[in-house]
Design an enzyme around this catalytic site. Structure first.
Site, PDB file in Angstrom:
ATOM      1  N   HIS A   1      43.882 -73.163  25.944  1.00 15.54           N
ATOM      2  CA  HIS A   1      44.488 -72.513  27.117  1.00 15.54           C
ATOM      3  C   HIS A   1      46.009 -72.706  27.036  1.00 15.54           C
ATOM      4  O   HIS A   1      46.471 -73.780  26.665  1.00 15.54           O
ATOM      5  CB  HIS A   1      43.916 -73.145  28.388  1.00 15.54           C
ATOM      6  CG  HIS A   1      44.268 -72.409  29.650  1.00 15.54           C
ATOM      7  ND1 HIS A   1      44.122 -71.048  29.792  1.00 15.54           N
ATOM      8  CD2 HIS A   1      44.757 -72.853  30.840  1.00 15.54           C
ATOM      9  CE1 HIS A   1      44.501 -70.696  31.018  1.00 15.54           C
ATOM     10  NE2 HIS A   1      44.893 -71.769  31.673  1.00 15.54           N
TER      11      HIS A   1
ATOM     12  N   ARG B   1      45.738 -80.628  29.868  1.00 10.78           N
ATOM     13  CA  ARG B   1      44.776 -80.713  30.967  1.00 10.78           C
ATOM     14  C   ARG B   1      43.461 -81.316  30.490  1.00 10.78           C
ATOM     15  O   ARG B   1      43.107 -82.408  30.881  1.00 10.78           O
ATOM     16  CB  ARG B   1      44.586 -79.309  31.574  1.00 10.78           C
ATOM     17  CG  ARG B   1      43.935 -79.297  32.922  1.00 10.78           C
ATOM     18  CD  ARG B   1      44.126 -77.984  33.664  1.00 10.78           C
ATOM     19  NE  ARG B   1      43.505 -76.829  33.019  1.00 10.78           N
ATOM     20  CZ  ARG B   1      43.513 -75.592  33.539  1.00 10.78           C
ATOM     21  NH1 ARG B   1      44.129 -75.365  34.693  1.00 10.78           N
ATOM     22  NH2 ARG B   1      42.944 -74.587  32.911  1.00 10.78           N
TER      23      ARG B   1
ATOM     24  N   TYR C   1      53.922 -69.569  69.709  1.00  8.74           N
ATOM     25  CA  TYR C   1      54.198 -71.008  69.787  1.00  8.74           C
ATOM     26  C   TYR C   1      55.671 -71.291  69.518  1.00  8.74           C
ATOM     27  O   TYR C   1      56.269 -70.718  68.601  1.00  8.74           O
ATOM     28  CB  TYR C   1      53.356 -71.765  68.757  1.00  8.74           C
ATOM     29  CG  TYR C   1      51.886 -71.768  69.092  1.00  8.74           C
ATOM     30  CD1 TYR C   1      51.425 -72.353  70.259  1.00  8.74           C
ATOM     31  CD2 TYR C   1      50.966 -71.181  68.236  1.00  8.74           C
ATOM     32  CE1 TYR C   1      50.067 -72.356  70.569  1.00  8.74           C
ATOM     33  CE2 TYR C   1      49.616 -71.186  68.523  1.00  8.74           C
ATOM     34  CZ  TYR C   1      49.170 -71.777  69.701  1.00  8.74           C
ATOM     35  OH  TYR C   1      47.840 -71.776  69.995  1.00  8.74           O
TER      36      TYR C   1
ATOM     37  N   LYS D   1      36.129 -67.453  38.650  1.00  7.45           N
ATOM     38  CA  LYS D   1      36.196 -68.714  39.408  1.00  7.45           C
ATOM     39  C   LYS D   1      36.802 -68.472  40.789  1.00  7.45           C
ATOM     40  O   LYS D   1      37.449 -67.442  41.022  1.00  7.45           O
ATOM     41  CB  LYS D   1      37.020 -69.737  38.627  1.00  7.45           C
ATOM     42  CG  LYS D   1      38.465 -69.305  38.369  1.00  7.45           C
ATOM     43  CD  LYS D   1      39.148 -70.240  37.372  1.00  7.45           C
ATOM     44  CE  LYS D   1      40.585 -69.799  37.123  1.00  7.45           C
ATOM     45  NZ  LYS D   1      41.217 -70.594  36.054  1.00  7.45           N
TER      46      LYS D   1
ATOM     47  N   ARG E   1      39.735 -64.209  27.772  1.00  7.16           N
ATOM     48  CA  ARG E   1      39.344 -64.599  29.135  1.00  7.16           C
ATOM     49  C   ARG E   1      40.276 -63.884  30.108  1.00  7.16           C
ATOM     50  O   ARG E   1      41.426 -64.237  30.259  1.00  7.16           O
ATOM     51  CB  ARG E   1      39.465 -66.120  29.339  1.00  7.16           C
ATOM     52  CG  ARG E   1      38.569 -66.947  28.412  1.00  7.16           C
ATOM     53  CD  ARG E   1      38.640 -68.441  28.749  1.00  7.16           C
ATOM     54  NE  ARG E   1      39.989 -68.970  28.755  1.00  7.16           N
ATOM     55  CZ  ARG E   1      40.622 -69.463  27.700  1.00  7.16           C
ATOM     56  NH1 ARG E   1      40.032 -69.511  26.523  1.00  7.16           N
ATOM     57  NH2 ARG E   1      41.853 -69.927  27.823  1.00  7.16           N
TER      58      ARG E   1
ATOM     59  N   ASP F   1      44.723 -67.787  64.411  1.00 10.57           N
ATOM     60  CA  ASP F   1      43.775 -66.668  64.379  1.00 10.57           C
ATOM     61  C   ASP F   1      44.386 -65.329  64.756  1.00 10.57           C
ATOM     62  O   ASP F   1      43.704 -64.308  64.714  1.00 10.57           O
ATOM     63  CB  ASP F   1      42.620 -66.934  65.353  1.00 10.57           C
ATOM     64  CG  ASP F   1      42.231 -68.395  65.351  1.00 10.57           C
ATOM     65  OD1 ASP F   1      41.716 -68.844  64.317  1.00 10.57           O
ATOM     66  OD2 ASP F   1      42.489 -69.087  66.359  1.00 10.57           O
TER      67      ASP F   1
ATOM     68  N   CYS G   1      49.990 -67.545  64.279  1.00 12.66           N
ATOM     69  CA  CYS G   1      49.074 -68.541  64.863  1.00 12.66           C
ATOM     70  C   CYS G   1      47.860 -68.718  63.939  1.00 12.66           C
ATOM     71  O   CYS G   1      47.765 -68.082  62.894  1.00 12.66           O
ATOM     72  CB  CYS G   1      48.585 -68.090  66.238  1.00 12.66           C
ATOM     73  SG  CYS G   1      49.882 -67.580  67.368  1.00 12.66           S
TER      74      CYS G   1
HETATM   75  C1  PLP Z   1      41.851 -69.702  35.245  1.00 14.52           C
HETATM   76  C2  PLP Z   1      41.757 -69.716  33.783  1.00 14.52           C
HETATM   77  C3  PLP Z   1      41.876 -68.527  33.054  1.00 14.52           C
HETATM   78  C4  PLP Z   1      42.305 -67.218  33.680  1.00 14.52           C
HETATM   79  O1  PLP Z   1      43.709 -67.215  33.831  1.00 14.52           O
HETATM   80  P1  PLP Z   1      44.480 -65.873  34.194  1.00 14.52           P
HETATM   81  O2  PLP Z   1      45.904 -66.276  34.139  1.00 14.52           O
HETATM   82  O3  PLP Z   1      44.068 -65.524  35.589  1.00 14.52           O
HETATM   83  O4  PLP Z   1      44.084 -64.870  33.212  1.00 14.52           O
HETATM   84  C5  PLP Z   1      41.636 -68.550  31.699  1.00 14.52           C
HETATM   85  N1  PLP Z   1      41.317 -69.692  31.086  1.00 14.52           N
HETATM   86  C6  PLP Z   1      41.220 -70.873  31.732  1.00 14.52           C
HETATM   87  C7  PLP Z   1      40.866 -72.106  30.967  1.00 14.52           C
HETATM   88  C8  PLP Z   1      41.452 -70.926  33.107  1.00 14.52           C
HETATM   89  O5  PLP Z   1      41.375 -72.100  33.737  1.00 14.52           O
END
Ligand code: PLP
Length: 374
Positions: A170, A140, A269, A40, A224, A317, A315
């Site tokens: 998660h 969530r 700046y 992602k 994951r 850039d 700054c």
């Molecule tokens: C982003 C995300 C992950 C990955 O998390 P890490 O801490 O980078 O391993 C895994 N599962 C879900 C649902 C996420 O949103």
């Protein structure tokens, strides 16, 4: 979007390090475990398609993204593995996922019923692959009770426009030294897993932190892998990494302008920095619009294996640094990464900026050209 190919600022992405990090995780998982590469947010800033291709060639079974558009970009670039969208997709757009063979996360029966209604009305033909999200304490998205979860499983199994492909949860605190909340989440997750007589093909609960510090508690067949794939410690500095991780990215630029600053002269700046004595000052073609945070004012970069202070405000850039001696235009400067025996890590930048390594990485803007090492 403009990508800065004609200036020297670049994010160097070591695809070999991605492979190495995946192999390090694989070695420590049970033999039939699968890995979903979490790509992602442009693969945490490293480039969605090249990272996904690399992860798959290193053995990842599938990829996870946050939004459907990211999944379609992978499909358009020839990625044929399972791709799971981790967030909730607006139900009226979900048929796009079905057509592309992209799997969606679903967290309520309402969503399934609405999709069923749309599918009947519009005669959708391709089944939608569904992963049911279980909220074991992250708060969530997902099902919070086994009863609601069962109603959704029943609905999925009774309607042809769905395939029940996966279930997952998660964790909120898998990267913390205190594992009490983590253990409560595991217990709740296990109620959901144990309540089914037949599990879907993908059962997943582990993020990077779980794969790193709680491997023995994984009741699932798929991990994951997110930040650890990019060679970063999910806990920042709280816990020591248990995998031999290689950082994947380096943020580098070169000196674009050099001059002698005279004692009493000021820089940038607000004129907040004034030279106390004559010194060499270099300008770098990178700023906060490139994702190098403005609050790094007062921090340092690496030139020729030495730390050099940032002079005055960063700054949009450009930014200025103080040199220990004259270096020519074109000299390499490392903002994140190694130079000689010194290093500035994503964690170092995060600590200075009051954030986490994840945010430093994902903030590197599209204007910064990505260069790939294989
Ligand atoms: C982003 C995300 C992950 C990955 O998390 P890490 O801490 O980078 O391993 C895994 N599962 C879900 C649902 C996420 O949103």
């Amino acid at each position: 979007m403009i990508n800065g190919r004609l200036r020297d600022t670049e994010l160097i992405v070591d695809l070999g390090a991605i492979k190495h990090n995946i192999h390090e995780q694989q070695k420590l998982l049970p033999p039939n475990s699968k890995i979903f590469a979490v790509v992602k947010a442009n693969a945490y800033g490293n480039g969605l398609v090249p990272v996904a291709q690399t992860a798959i060639s290193a053995g990842a079974t599938g990829a996870c993204v946050a939004i459907l558009d990211e999944a379609l970009e992978l499909r358009d670039n020839g990625i044929t593995t399972t791709i799971l969208v981790l967030g909730i997709t607006p139900v009226e757009n979900a048929h796009v996922a079905a057509e592309a063979g992209v799997s969606l996360t679903v967290g309520s029966l309402d969503w399934l019923e609405e999709y069923h209604r749309l599918a009947s009305e519009n005669h959708y033909t391709k089944p939608l692959e569904v992963h049911l999200g279980i909220d074991s304490g992250m708060g969530r998205i997902g099902f919070t009770t086994v009863e609601d979860f069962h109603a959704a499983v029943k609905f999925l199994r009774e309607h042809d426009e769905f395939e029940f492909e996966g279930m997952f949860t998660h964790f909120a605190t898998a990267d913390s030294a205190d594992d009490s909340y983590f253990n409560r989440q595991v217990a709740k997750w296990e109620q959901f897993v144990n309540s089914l007589t037949e599990l879907p093909p993908f059962v997943h609960m582990a993020n990077s932190a779980t794969g790193m510090w709680h491997r023995e508690k994984i009741t699932a067949n798929t991990v994951r892998m997110g930040i650890s794939m990019y060679g970063q410690n999910p806990s920042g500095r709280e816990l020591a990494a248990t995998l031999d991780l290689k950082p994947v990215e380096q943020l580098v630029t070169t000196i674009s302008f050099v001059k002698k600053l005279r004692a009493g002269e000021s820089v940038s700046y607000g004129a907040t920095y004034t030279a106390k004595e004559d010194e060499w000052l270099a300008t770098l073609p990178i700023g906060y619009a490139d994702g190098y945070p403005r609050c790094m004012t007062g921090y340092k970069v690496l030139v020729d294996g030495q730390f050099c202070d940032i002079a005055g405000r960063v700054c949009m850039d450009q930014m200025m640094i103080r040199l220990p001696k004259r270096y020519p235009v074109g000299t390499k400067v490392v903002l994140m990464g190694r130079s000689g025996d010194k290093e500035i890590s994503a964690n170092d930048l995060a600590e200075q900026a009051g954030t986490i390594n994840y945010e430093i990485m994902t903030n590197i803007s599209n204007r910064v050209h990505r260069t790939y090492l294989s």
